[in-house]
Scaffold this active site. Structure first.
Site, PDB file in Angstrom:
ATOM      1  N   LYS A  30     -12.535   1.438  -6.181  1.00 11.93           N
ATOM      2  CA  LYS A  30     -11.762  -0.454  -6.739  1.00 11.93           C
ATOM      3  C   LYS A  30     -12.146  -1.572  -6.543  1.00 11.93           C
ATOM      4  O   LYS A  30     -12.947  -2.584  -7.255  1.00 11.93           O
ATOM      5  CB  LYS A  30     -10.442  -0.064  -6.778  1.00 11.93           C
ATOM      6  CG  LYS A  30     -10.066   1.024  -7.325  1.00 11.93           C
ATOM      7  CD  LYS A  30      -8.479   1.289  -7.474  1.00 11.93           C
ATOM      8  CE  LYS A  30      -7.661   1.532  -6.675  1.00 11.93           C
ATOM      9  NZ  LYS A  30      -7.532   3.285  -5.716  1.00 11.93           N
ATOM     10  N   ARG A 105       0.830   0.582 -10.753  1.00 11.64           N
ATOM     11  CA  ARG A 105       0.657   2.343  -9.604  1.00 11.64           C
ATOM     12  C   ARG A 105       1.993   2.492 -10.111  1.00 11.64           C
ATOM     13  O   ARG A 105       2.019   4.452 -10.012  1.00 11.64           O
ATOM     14  CB  ARG A 105       0.781   2.163  -9.028  1.00 11.64           C
ATOM     15  CG  ARG A 105      -0.712   2.070  -7.897  1.00 11.64           C
ATOM     16  CD  ARG A 105      -0.687   2.088  -6.555  1.00 11.64           C
ATOM     17  NE  ARG A 105      -1.754   0.813  -6.094  1.00 11.64           N
ATOM     18  CZ  ARG A 105      -2.479   1.648  -4.992  1.00 11.64           C
ATOM     19  NH1 ARG A 105      -2.821   2.852  -4.247  1.00 11.64           N
ATOM     20  NH2 ARG A 105      -3.769   0.721  -5.008  1.00 11.64           N
ATOM     21  N   ARG A 150     -14.433   6.017   6.366  1.00 12.34           N
ATOM     22  CA  ARG A 150     -14.050   4.173   6.090  1.00 12.34           C
ATOM     23  C   ARG A 150     -14.312   3.793   7.806  1.00 12.34           C
ATOM     24  O   ARG A 150     -12.962   3.621   7.515  1.00 12.34           O
ATOM     25  CB  ARG A 150     -13.077   4.285   4.761  1.00 12.34           C
ATOM     26  CG  ARG A 150     -12.861   3.043   4.609  1.00 12.34           C
ATOM     27  CD  ARG A 150     -13.039   2.410   3.603  1.00 12.34           C
ATOM     28  NE  ARG A 150     -10.804   2.505   2.973  1.00 12.34           N
ATOM     29  CZ  ARG A 150     -10.101   2.586   1.360  1.00 12.34           C
ATOM     30  NH1 ARG A 150     -10.742   2.293   0.617  1.00 12.34           N
ATOM     31  NH2 ARG A 150      -9.005   2.961   1.666  1.00 12.34           N
ATOM     32  N   ARG A 183      -7.947   2.604   9.273  1.00  9.23           N
ATOM     33  CA  ARG A 183      -6.498   1.868   8.424  1.00  9.23           C
ATOM     34  C   ARG A 183      -6.048   3.620   8.333  1.00  9.23           C
ATOM     35  O   ARG A 183      -6.348   4.605   8.269  1.00  9.23           O
ATOM     36  CB  ARG A 183      -7.187   2.015   6.933  1.00  9.23           C
ATOM     37  CG  ARG A 183      -6.632   1.067   5.786  1.00  9.23           C
ATOM     38  CD  ARG A 183      -6.945   0.871   5.107  1.00  9.23           C
ATOM     39  NE  ARG A 183      -6.753   0.952   3.989  1.00  9.23           N
ATOM     40  CZ  ARG A 183      -6.316   1.162   2.412  1.00  9.23           C
ATOM     41  NH1 ARG A 183      -7.752   0.124   2.667  1.00  9.23           N
ATOM     42  NH2 ARG A 183      -5.927   1.903   2.219  1.00  9.23           N
ATOM     43  N   ARG A 194      -1.868  10.442  -0.048  1.00  8.21           N
ATOM     44  CA  ARG A 194      -1.421   9.200  -1.181  1.00  8.21           C
ATOM     45  C   ARG A 194      -2.146   9.805  -2.844  1.00  8.21           C
ATOM     46  O   ARG A 194      -2.149   9.575  -3.704  1.00  8.21           O
ATOM     47  CB  ARG A 194      -2.590   8.145  -1.061  1.00  8.21           C
ATOM     48  CG  ARG A 194      -2.030   7.367   0.818  1.00  8.21           C
ATOM     49  CD  ARG A 194      -3.348   6.610   1.371  1.00  8.21           C
ATOM     50  NE  ARG A 194      -3.968   6.225   0.749  1.00  8.21           N
ATOM     51  CZ  ARG A 194      -4.529   5.070   1.109  1.00  8.21           C
ATOM     52  NH1 ARG A 194      -5.080   5.695   2.724  1.00  8.21           N
ATOM     53  NH2 ARG A 194      -5.295   4.618   0.276  1.00  8.21           N
TER      54      ARG A 194
END
Ligand code: ADP
Length: 257
Positions: A30, A105, A150, A183, A194
C-alpha cells in the site's frame, strides 16, 4: 455520442477533491503504490499507520495507549484514528484531496468518514470529493514472507527487504546510514494476528465500495511496476482525469523508493 471529458489533474484547480483509499492486508504494498499515486496526482500521501506511529512516540497518555495497541497488532480505536486523521487532513495541502493509506479499516470508520467526521477542505459543502477505493489483493503466504524480511530505517523510516530490496551496506540505511530495525509488529505471531484482524474487520468494507462502483480490485502479487501501471490506467478512466506525467510510472516508483 456523449464523449467523456478528461480533465488534467495539474491544470484544473477547480476540480473536486480526489480521495483515494488504499486497502489491502499488511505488506500488500500500500505504501509503495500510495507514494507513486501521490506524486503523479500532486496530492499528499497520508499513511495512517505512520501517523499513528509518530503519535505513539509521545510520552503522554495517548502515546502510551498507542504503543500498547500497535505493538500487539491490534487496531487503534476508531475515534482516536479519526481524531488523528482529521488533524492531518485539515492542513492546507489536503485541499485538493489525499491518498489515504490504511484507512478506513473498519465499517465504523467508513461510517464516520461518510458522515463527515473528517472536517476538512476535502469535505467542503460546495464540492463532493471523487473517491476510488483500491484493493491490493495478496495471498497470506506472500505476506508472511514479505513482512518477515522487511527492515525499516530507525531514523527516516525508509523501507527495505532483505531479499528483494536489500540496503547497499548490510544493516544500514542507504540515505542516512542509520541502523535498520524490525518493526515490532512485523514479528510472525503479530503478523498472523494482523492478518486475522484484516479478514474480520477490513474485508467487509470491500463490498461497501463495490456497491458504490468505486472499488478497483488489483492483483498485488504482480511486479510493482505492473501494479502501478494498472492503477494509473484504471484511475484515469474511473475519475475521468488525465494524468500528464512527464515521467513514466516506473521512474515515479523509483523516486519514491
Ligand atoms: P499495515 O498496513 O502493514 O498493518 P500500517 O503501518 O498501516 O501497517 O499500520 C500499523 C498499525 O497501525 C496497525 O496494525 C494498527 O495497529 C494501526 N492502524 C493503522 N491504520 C489504522 C486504522 N485505520 N484503524 C485502526 N488502526 C490502524
Amino acid at each position: 455520442m456523449h464523449r467523456p471529458v478528461f480533465r488534467s489533474v495539474e491544470m484544473d484547480d477547480q476540480r473536486a477533491p480526489i480521495v483515494i483509499v488504499v486497502l489491502g492486508p499488511p505488506g500488500a504494498g500500500k505504501g509503495t503504490q500510495s507514494s507513486m499515486l501521490a506524486s503523479l496526482l500532486g496530492i499528499p500521501h497520508i499513511s495512517v499507520g505512520s501517523l499513528l506511529r509518530s503519535y505513539a512516540r509521545d510520552e503522554n497518555e495517548v502515546g502510551l495507549c498507542l504503543r500498547g495497541v500497535m505493538a500487539l497488532g491490534n487496531l487503534v480505536p476508531d475515534t482516536l484514528v479519526l481524531d488523528v486523521l482529521a488533524t492531518r487532513i485539515s492542513e492546507p495541502d489536503c485541499a485538493r484531496g489525499a491518498i489515504l493509506d490504511g484507512f478506513p479499516r473498519t465499517l465504523g470508520q467508513v461510517e464516520l468518514f461518510e458522515r463527515g467526521s473528517l472536517k476538512s477542505p476535502c469535505h467542503s459543502d460546495s464540492s463532493t470529493e471523487k473517491l476510488v477505493a483500491i484493493h491490493l489483493r495478496v495471498q497470506n503466504s506472500t505476506i508472511v514472507g514479505r513482512l518477515s524480511g522487511r527492515r525499516i530505517c530507525s531514523r527516516c523510516s525508509a523501507t527495505y527487504h532483505l531479499e528483494t530490496h536489500p540496503p547497499r551496506v548490510k544493516g544500514e540505511c542507504d540515505f542516512d546510514g542509520s541502523a535498520l530495525t524490525i518493526r515490532e509488529d512485523d514479528r510472525k505471531t503479530t503478523v498472523l494476528k494482523r492478518l486475522r484482524l484484516y479478514e474480520q474487520q477490513t474485508l467487509p468494507i470491500l463490498s461497501h465500495y463495490a456497491e458504490r462502483a468505486s472499488l478497483l480490485e488489483v492483483d498485488g502479487e504482480q511486479p510493482r511496476e505492473n501494479i502501478a501501471q494498472e492503477i494509473v490506467t484504471a484511475i484515469q478512466s474511473m475519475l475521468r482525469i488525465f494524468i500528464p506525467s512527464p515521467k513514466n510510472v516506473q521512474s515515479t516508483l523509483e523516486d519514491n523508493l
